[in-house]
Scaffold this motif. Sequence first.
Motif, PDB file in Angstrom:
ATOM      1  N   GLN A  63       1.154  -1.156   0.161  1.00  8.42           N
ATOM      2  CA  GLN A  63      -0.119  -0.172   0.262  1.00  8.42           C
ATOM      3  C   GLN A  63       0.684   1.055   0.037  1.00  8.42           C
ATOM      4  OE1 GLN A  63      -2.449  -0.158   3.576  1.00  8.42           O
ATOM      5  NE2 GLN A  63      -4.421   1.096   2.395  1.00  8.42           N
ATOM      6  N   GLY A  64       0.682   2.383  -0.848  1.00  8.78           N
ATOM      7  CA  GLY A  64       1.603   3.429  -1.221  1.00  8.78           C
ATOM      8  C   GLY A  64       2.756   3.333  -1.933  1.00  8.78           C
ATOM      9  N   TYR A  65       2.474   2.081  -2.825  1.00  4.91           N
ATOM     10  CA  TYR A  65       3.640   2.197  -3.253  1.00  4.91           C
ATOM     11  C   TYR A  65       3.441   3.418  -4.623  1.00  4.91           C
ATOM     12  CZ  TYR A  65       6.515   0.488  -7.046  1.00  4.91           C
ATOM     13  OH  TYR A  65       7.109  -0.285  -8.972  1.00  4.91           O
ATOM     14  N   ASP A  66       4.596   3.751  -4.956  1.00  2.00           N
ATOM     15  CA  ASP A  66       4.754   4.598  -5.236  1.00  2.00           C
ATOM     16  C   ASP A  66       5.130   4.392  -6.710  1.00  2.00           C
ATOM     17  OD1 ASP A  66       7.677   4.506  -5.277  1.00  2.00           O
ATOM     18  OD2 ASP A  66       8.186   6.115  -3.844  1.00  2.00           O
ATOM     19  N   GLY A  67       4.919   3.204  -7.383  1.00  2.00           N
ATOM     20  CA  GLY A  67       5.903   3.482  -9.267  1.00  2.00           C
ATOM     21  C   GLY A  67       7.185   2.691  -9.275  1.00  2.00           C
ATOM     22  N   GLY A  68       7.557   3.500  -7.844  1.00  2.00           N
ATOM     23  CA  GLY A  68       9.924   3.339  -8.013  1.00  2.00           C
ATOM     24  C   GLY A  68       9.805   1.322  -8.977  1.00  2.00           C
ATOM     25  N   VAL A  69      10.833   1.214  -8.870  1.00  2.00           N
ATOM     26  CA  VAL A  69      11.267  -0.100  -9.641  1.00  2.00           C
ATOM     27  C   VAL A  69      11.445  -0.698  -8.011  1.00  2.00           C
ATOM     28  CG1 VAL A  69      13.166  -1.727  -9.159  1.00  2.00           C
ATOM     29  CG2 VAL A  69      13.623   0.971 -10.294  1.00  2.00           C
ATOM     30  N   CYS A  70      10.553  -2.080  -8.400  1.00  2.00           N
ATOM     31  CA  CYS A  70       9.772  -3.762  -7.399  1.00  2.00           C
ATOM     32  C   CYS A  70      10.309  -4.357  -7.881  1.00  2.00           C
ATOM     33  CB  CYS A  70       8.244  -2.704  -7.625  1.00  2.00           C
ATOM     34  SG  CYS A  70       7.850  -4.667  -9.508  1.00  2.00           S
TER      35      CYS A  70
END
Length: 127
Positions: A63-70
């Motif tokens: 939750q709250g993932y900002d779209g960066g590298v995963c």
Amino acid sequence: MTYLSKILREPTQGRLSFWCPGCRQSHEVQHGAGAGPRWGWNGDAERPTFSPSVLVRSGHYVQGYDGGVCWCDFNAELKTKGEEPSGFSCEVCHTFVTDGRIQYLSDCTHALAGQTVPMVEFPEEWR
């Protein structure tokens, strides 16, 4: 760490850990009095029940993932370089743990979604 049974550990006071065969890693819940989210526990180390459900998210499912590298991105990059994936992944694991059985809900992203299985011992390398 206290070994309460073959399937349940208490890494620190107020925390319980069990092995998740769907994720192939341990999951932890907090119980009793204290700060932060808490789960009810029936006190049975052989046939534990936790309430409410246990929801574990990693990588871009957090939750709250900002779209960066995963982890998906990282592992895809390793594959393009001919390297082995890291062993970490982006997952959702949503379960009910009742009377020593794990019911995996349909929103799980691993192969045990929709199934109910008995709790299992920690793998040898985790004992």
